[in-house]
Design a protein around this motif. Structure first.
Motif, PDB file in Angstrom:
ATOM      1  N   THR A 178      -2.216  64.540 -63.827  1.00  0.00           N
ATOM      2  CA  THR A 178      -2.820  64.246 -65.123  1.00  0.00           C
ATOM      3  C   THR A 178      -4.082  65.075 -65.342  1.00  0.00           C
ATOM      4  O   THR A 178      -4.313  65.597 -66.437  1.00  0.00           O
ATOM      5  N   LEU A 179      -4.884  65.206 -64.296  1.00  0.00           N
ATOM      6  CA  LEU A 179      -6.096  66.008 -64.405  1.00  0.00           C
ATOM      7  C   LEU A 179      -5.766  67.491 -64.610  1.00  0.00           C
ATOM      8  O   LEU A 179      -6.478  68.190 -65.328  1.00  0.00           O
ATOM      9  N   THR A 189      -6.560  65.165 -75.323  1.00  0.00           N
ATOM     10  CA  THR A 189      -7.249  64.190 -76.165  1.00  0.00           C
ATOM     11  C   THR A 189      -6.466  62.880 -76.273  1.00  0.00           C
ATOM     12  O   THR A 189      -7.063  61.808 -76.406  1.00  0.00           O
ATOM     13  N   ASP A 190      -5.114  62.962 -76.217  1.00  0.00           N
ATOM     14  CA  ASP A 190      -4.311  61.733 -76.243  1.00  0.00           C
ATOM     15  C   ASP A 190      -4.613  60.869 -75.031  1.00  0.00           C
ATOM     16  O   ASP A 190      -4.703  59.636 -75.139  1.00  0.00           O
ATOM     17  N   VAL A 191      -4.763  61.543 -73.878  1.00  0.00           N
ATOM     18  CA  VAL A 191      -5.090  60.805 -72.651  1.00  0.00           C
ATOM     19  C   VAL A 191      -6.479  60.185 -72.772  1.00  0.00           C
ATOM     20  O   VAL A 191      -6.707  59.026 -72.384  1.00  0.00           O
ATOM     21  N   MET A 192      -7.436  60.925 -73.322  1.00  0.00           N
ATOM     22  CA  MET A 192      -8.803  60.438 -73.427  1.00  0.00           C
ATOM     23  C   MET A 192      -8.903  59.265 -74.408  1.00  0.00           C
ATOM     24  O   MET A 192      -9.535  58.243 -74.106  1.00  0.00           O
ATOM     25  N   TYR A 193      -8.278  59.406 -75.580  1.00  0.00           N
ATOM     26  CA  TYR A 193      -8.382  58.341 -76.574  1.00  0.00           C
ATOM     27  C   TYR A 193      -7.731  57.050 -76.077  1.00  0.00           C
ATOM     28  O   TYR A 193      -8.169  55.947 -76.427  1.00  0.00           O
ATOM     29  N   GLU A 194      -6.696  57.174 -75.261  1.00  0.00           N
ATOM     30  CA  GLU A 194      -6.035  55.979 -74.727  1.00  0.00           C
ATOM     31  C   GLU A 194      -6.970  55.195 -73.818  1.00  0.00           C
ATOM     32  O   GLU A 194      -7.030  53.957 -73.883  1.00  0.00           O
ATOM     33  N   THR A 195      -7.719  55.892 -72.967  1.00  0.00           N
ATOM     34  CA  THR A 195      -8.650  55.188 -72.070  1.00  0.00           C
ATOM     35  C   THR A 195      -9.918  54.751 -72.797  1.00  0.00           C
ATOM     36  O   THR A 195     -10.556  53.775 -72.402  1.00  0.00           O
ATOM     37  N   MET A 196     -10.284  55.444 -73.867  1.00  0.00           N
ATOM     38  CA  MET A 196     -11.488  55.067 -74.614  1.00  0.00           C
ATOM     39  C   MET A 196     -11.321  53.738 -75.346  1.00  0.00           C
ATOM     40  O   MET A 196     -12.322  53.095 -75.688  1.00  0.00           O
ATOM     41  N   TYR A 205     -16.261  61.078 -68.566  1.00  0.00           N
ATOM     42  CA  TYR A 205     -15.411  61.421 -67.427  1.00  0.00           C
ATOM     43  C   TYR A 205     -14.634  62.709 -67.718  1.00  0.00           C
ATOM     44  O   TYR A 205     -14.600  63.639 -66.901  1.00  0.00           O
ATOM     45  N   TYR A 206     -14.031  62.783 -68.889  1.00  0.00           N
ATOM     46  CA  TYR A 206     -13.189  63.935 -69.225  1.00  0.00           C
ATOM     47  C   TYR A 206     -14.011  65.192 -69.488  1.00  0.00           C
ATOM     48  O   TYR A 206     -13.653  66.288 -69.040  1.00  0.00           O
ATOM     49  N   LEU A 207     -15.112  65.035 -70.216  1.00  0.00           N
ATOM     50  CA  LEU A 207     -15.907  66.208 -70.563  1.00  0.00           C
ATOM     51  C   LEU A 207     -16.561  66.841 -69.334  1.00  0.00           C
ATOM     52  O   LEU A 207     -16.616  68.069 -69.216  1.00  0.00           O
TER      53      LEU A 207
END
Length: 276
Positions: A178-179, A189-196, A205-207
């Motif tokens: 995933t990383l 961004t889909d992965v980030m918005y899901e955890t946000m 974490y992502y940035l």
């Protein structure tokens, strides 16, 4: 001068001829296109034409490597060069027949590698490939540090986000994949918005991970490769000067010449002032 020396000089002129070099490159390109054409369904007449062209290319490469070998005045030195050995190996293995034989598959695969002869023919490509190979030991430490960063972030991601999406963060190996997806910016961004939705500050974490992996480490890799390429270019220039019987000028030599020119100009100006 013996007859063999006359032939050797003639072959040396052919080998160093720019038109001959361009023709060899053209044959390599045709060989690559021929390999690609054979992956399509072809009529029988076209298939026979490709077979004839393949025989011609194989014979031409055999003649070309023979010309280079005979033109070299030091035959032992010829095989001390990696690229000469590589070209000879490709040409010899290309003699394996490709029609109606048990070695047909191997013969076709070897013919694919004939495209790599482009690297041995063009000096700039040789420098690029040599620089990349010589940079690998230094890149190894960068890759090790990158793996450590990946592992830390994967462990954090698997701990925090496993309950959100087990498919992406179920264990540390899946988290590493995933990383890698995040680092290559593939729908990250889909992965980030899901955890946000659960952790609003997870964007940090992502940035931070993207900054370290995609920017910092990438620039380190580029810097190492560019540094090695500069060394290889300097080495190539030095060898070229050595072949021409010259010495490559250093920075001190250039500064001394500039100083001499400056003194001569000053003396010329003083002489003009006195005469006036």
């Amino acid at each position: 001068m013996s007859r063999f020396e006359i032939i050797q000089n003639r072959f040396e002129q052919i080998k160093s001829n720019k038109a001959f070099e361009i023709f060899v490159i053209s044959v390599i390109v045709i060989s690559a296109l021929l390999i690609g054409a054979k992956t399509y369904p072809l009529p029988d007449s076209v298939h026979q034409l490709t077979t004839i062209l393949d025989y011609f290319i194989t014979v031409f490469f055999l003649i070309e490597i023979s010309i280079r070998f005979i033109a070299d005045k030091n035959k032992k030195r010829f095989f001390t060069s990696f690229w000469n050995c590589f070209d000879t190996l490709i040409v010899v293995i290309s003699l394996v027949p490709i029609d109606n034989s048990e070695m047909a598959v191997i013969g076709r695969l070897i013919r694919v590698f004939r495209v790599l002869r482009m690297v041995s023919i063009i000096p700039e490509l040789r420098i690029l490939l040599t620089s990349l190979v010589k940079a690998l030991p230094q890149l190894g430490y960068v890759m090790l540090l990158m793996f450590i960063i990946f592992y830390i972030y994967a462990a954090i991601g698997s701990t925090l986000f496993e309950n959100i999406n087990p498919v992406l963060w179920g264990d540390i190996t899946i988290s590493l994949l995933t990383l890698f997806r995040v680092m290559t910016f593939e729908d990250w961004t889909d992965v980030m918005y899901e955890t946000m939705e659960v952790y609003p500050l997870s964007w940090v974490y992502y940035l931070t991970f993207i900054f370290l992996s995609a920017f910092a480490f990438l620039n380190m890799v580029i810097g190492i490769v560019v540094s090695v390429m500069e060394q290889e270019h300097a080495k190539a220039r030095s060898e070229k000067y050595k072949e021409q019987g010259k010495v490559e000028p250093t920075l001190d030599d250039v500064q001394n010449e500039l100083r001499i020119v400056k003194e001569m100009l000053q003396q010329h100006i003083q002489a003009q002032n006195k005469s006036s």
